[in-house]
Scaffold this motif. Structure first.
Motif, mmCIF file in Angstrom:
data_model
loop_
_atom_site.group_PDB
_atom_site.id
_atom_site.type_symbol
_atom_site.label_atom_id
_atom_site.label_comp_id
_atom_site.label_asym_id
_atom_site.label_seq_id
_atom_site.Cartn_x
_atom_site.Cartn_y
_atom_site.Cartn_z
ATOM 1 N N ALA A 251 -46.027 6.095 -3.344
ATOM 2 C CA ALA A 251 -45.635 5.733 -4.619
ATOM 3 C C ALA A 251 -45.991 6.081 -6.285
ATOM 4 C CB ALA A 251 -46.961 5.197 -5.367
ATOM 5 N N SER A 252 -46.039 7.815 -5.719
ATOM 6 C CA SER A 252 -45.864 8.789 -7.462
ATOM 7 C C SER A 252 -44.045 9.670 -6.915
ATOM 8 C CB SER A 252 -46.940 10.323 -7.626
ATOM 9 O OG SER A 252 -46.576 10.952 -5.803
ATOM 10 N N GLY A 253 -43.315 9.097 -6.439
ATOM 11 C CA GLY A 253 -41.964 9.972 -6.014
ATOM 12 C C GLY A 253 -41.881 10.779 -5.236
ATOM 13 N N THR A 254 -43.446 11.026 -5.059
ATOM 14 C CA THR A 254 -43.166 12.706 -3.914
ATOM 15 C C THR A 254 -42.395 12.240 -2.406
ATOM 16 O OG1 THR A 254 -45.236 13.646 -5.902
ATOM 17 C CG2 THR A 254 -44.676 14.330 -3.222
ATOM 18 N N ARG A 255 -41.774 13.535 -2.116
ATOM 19 C CA ARG A 255 -41.548 13.053 -0.766
ATOM 20 C C ARG A 255 -42.856 13.669 -0.014
ATOM 21 N NH1 ARG A 255 -35.714 16.251 1.570
ATOM 22 N NH2 ARG A 255 -36.443 15.242 4.196
ATOM 23 N N ILE A 256 -43.062 12.253 1.371
ATOM 24 C CA ILE A 256 -44.331 13.008 2.009
ATOM 25 C C ILE A 256 -43.467 13.235 3.000
ATOM 26 C CG2 ILE A 256 -45.470 12.396 0.857
ATOM 27 C CD1 ILE A 256 -45.923 9.660 2.287
ATOM 28 N N GLY A 257 -42.243 13.041 3.183
ATOM 29 C CA GLY A 257 -41.346 13.556 5.423
ATOM 30 C C GLY A 257 -40.583 12.677 5.593
ATOM 31 N N THR A 258 -40.417 12.978 6.318
ATOM 32 C CA THR A 258 -38.878 12.124 7.034
ATOM 33 C C THR A 258 -38.641 12.030 8.285
ATOM 34 O OG1 THR A 258 -38.037 14.774 7.941
ATOM 35 C CG2 THR A 258 -37.176 14.086 5.746
ATOM 36 N N GLY A 259 -37.972 11.069 8.941
ATOM 37 C CA GLY A 259 -38.065 10.652 10.223
ATOM 38 C C GLY A 259 -36.504 10.362 10.937
ATOM 39 N N ALA A 260 -36.447 10.589 12.183
ATOM 40 C CA ALA A 260 -34.956 10.359 12.278
ATOM 41 C C ALA A 260 -34.858 8.657 13.791
ATOM 42 C CB ALA A 260 -34.304 12.011 13.227
ATOM 43 N N ALA A 261 -34.365 8.513 13.824
ATOM 44 C CA ALA A 261 -33.661 7.477 14.852
ATOM 45 C C ALA A 261 -32.273 7.872 15.161
ATOM 46 C CB ALA A 261 -33.852 6.104 14.458
ATOM 47 N N ALA A 262 -31.895 7.257 16.407
ATOM 48 C CA ALA A 262 -30.475 7.103 17.551
ATOM 49 C C ALA A 262 -30.359 6.294 17.992
ATOM 50 C CB ALA A 262 -30.316 8.329 18.013
ATOM 51 N N GLU A 263 -29.010 6.014 17.954
ATOM 52 C CA GLU A 263 -28.530 4.760 19.281
ATOM 53 C C GLU A 263 -27.332 5.132 19.546
ATOM 54 O OE1 GLU A 263 -29.425 1.928 19.861
ATOM 55 O OE2 GLU A 263 -31.770 2.106 19.093
ATOM 56 N N ASN A 264 -27.118 4.637 20.858
ATOM 57 C CA ASN A 264 -26.274 5.802 21.885
ATOM 58 C C ASN A 264 -24.845 4.239 22.099
ATOM 59 O OD1 ASN A 264 -26.761 8.066 21.819
ATOM 60 N ND2 ASN A 264 -28.526 8.106 22.888
ATOM 61 N N ASN A 265 -23.936 4.655 21.777
ATOM 62 C CA ASN A 265 -23.284 3.357 22.435
ATOM 63 C C ASN A 265 -22.986 2.108 21.922
ATOM 64 O OD1 ASN A 265 -21.852 4.973 24.529
ATOM 65 N ND2 ASN A 265 -24.527 5.400 25.858
ATOM 66 N N LEU A 266 -22.923 2.009 20.703
ATOM 67 C CA LEU A 266 -23.051 0.855 20.236
ATOM 68 C C LEU A 266 -21.852 0.514 20.140
ATOM 69 C CD1 LEU A 266 -25.443 -1.201 18.955
ATOM 70 C CD2 LEU A 266 -25.170 0.404 16.016
#
Length: 148
Positions: free
Chosen positions: A101-116
């Protein structure tokens, strides 16, 4: 000797995997049935209208449909809807950042989808692994669309 061979095999496998994950751009050779004089001007024309016709930017294919902190783990998660707007089958790798809420980046994540396939949709979750609390926002920071 076995350790050295295993290490070389691991390195070769990692290099091969990295090569497969490099993004492929939309510029592909024309089908064999297309006349060469027609295919060359289309491939050379970088106008925005051409980009939209073949699917536009990869970022346009991903929409955040939910953003929350899991009550059990305390980890942030972004629910995504990936829609292949191109005329070809692609794999997708999506990166998301989580901001408090304060605008601070707290982390990252990733997702993948194949053969769409062309026109196909898929739901995916980009999961963070850093504890978070309170209200967060999820922002797609990078989308790689590639084929093998």
């Amino acid at each position: 000797m076995r350790i050295r061979i295993a290490a070389v095999g691991l390195i070769v496998g990692a290099v091969a995997l990295a090569g497969c994950m490099l993004p492929q751009h939309e510029a592909t050779p024309a089908p064999a049935s297309a006349a060469p004089e027609k295919a060359e001007p289309e491939a050379a024309d970088p106008s925005p209208s051409k980009a939209v016709q073949v699917g536009g930017e990869a970022e346009d294919d991903v929409k955040v449909t939910g953003c929350s902190v899991d009550g059990g783990t305390g980890w942030p998660a972004a629910k995504l809807l990936i829609t292949n707007h191109t005329e070809r089958t692609f794999n997708y790798m999506v990166q998301v950042e989580f901001v408090d809420a304060s605008g601070t980046r707290i982390g990252t994540g990733a997702a993948a989808e194949n053969n769409l396939a062309s026109g196909q949709k898929a739901r995916a979750t980009a999961q963070g692994f850093v504890k978070a609390s309170g209200k967060i926002t999820c922002k797609v920071t990078d989308v790689q669309r590639y084929s093998l």
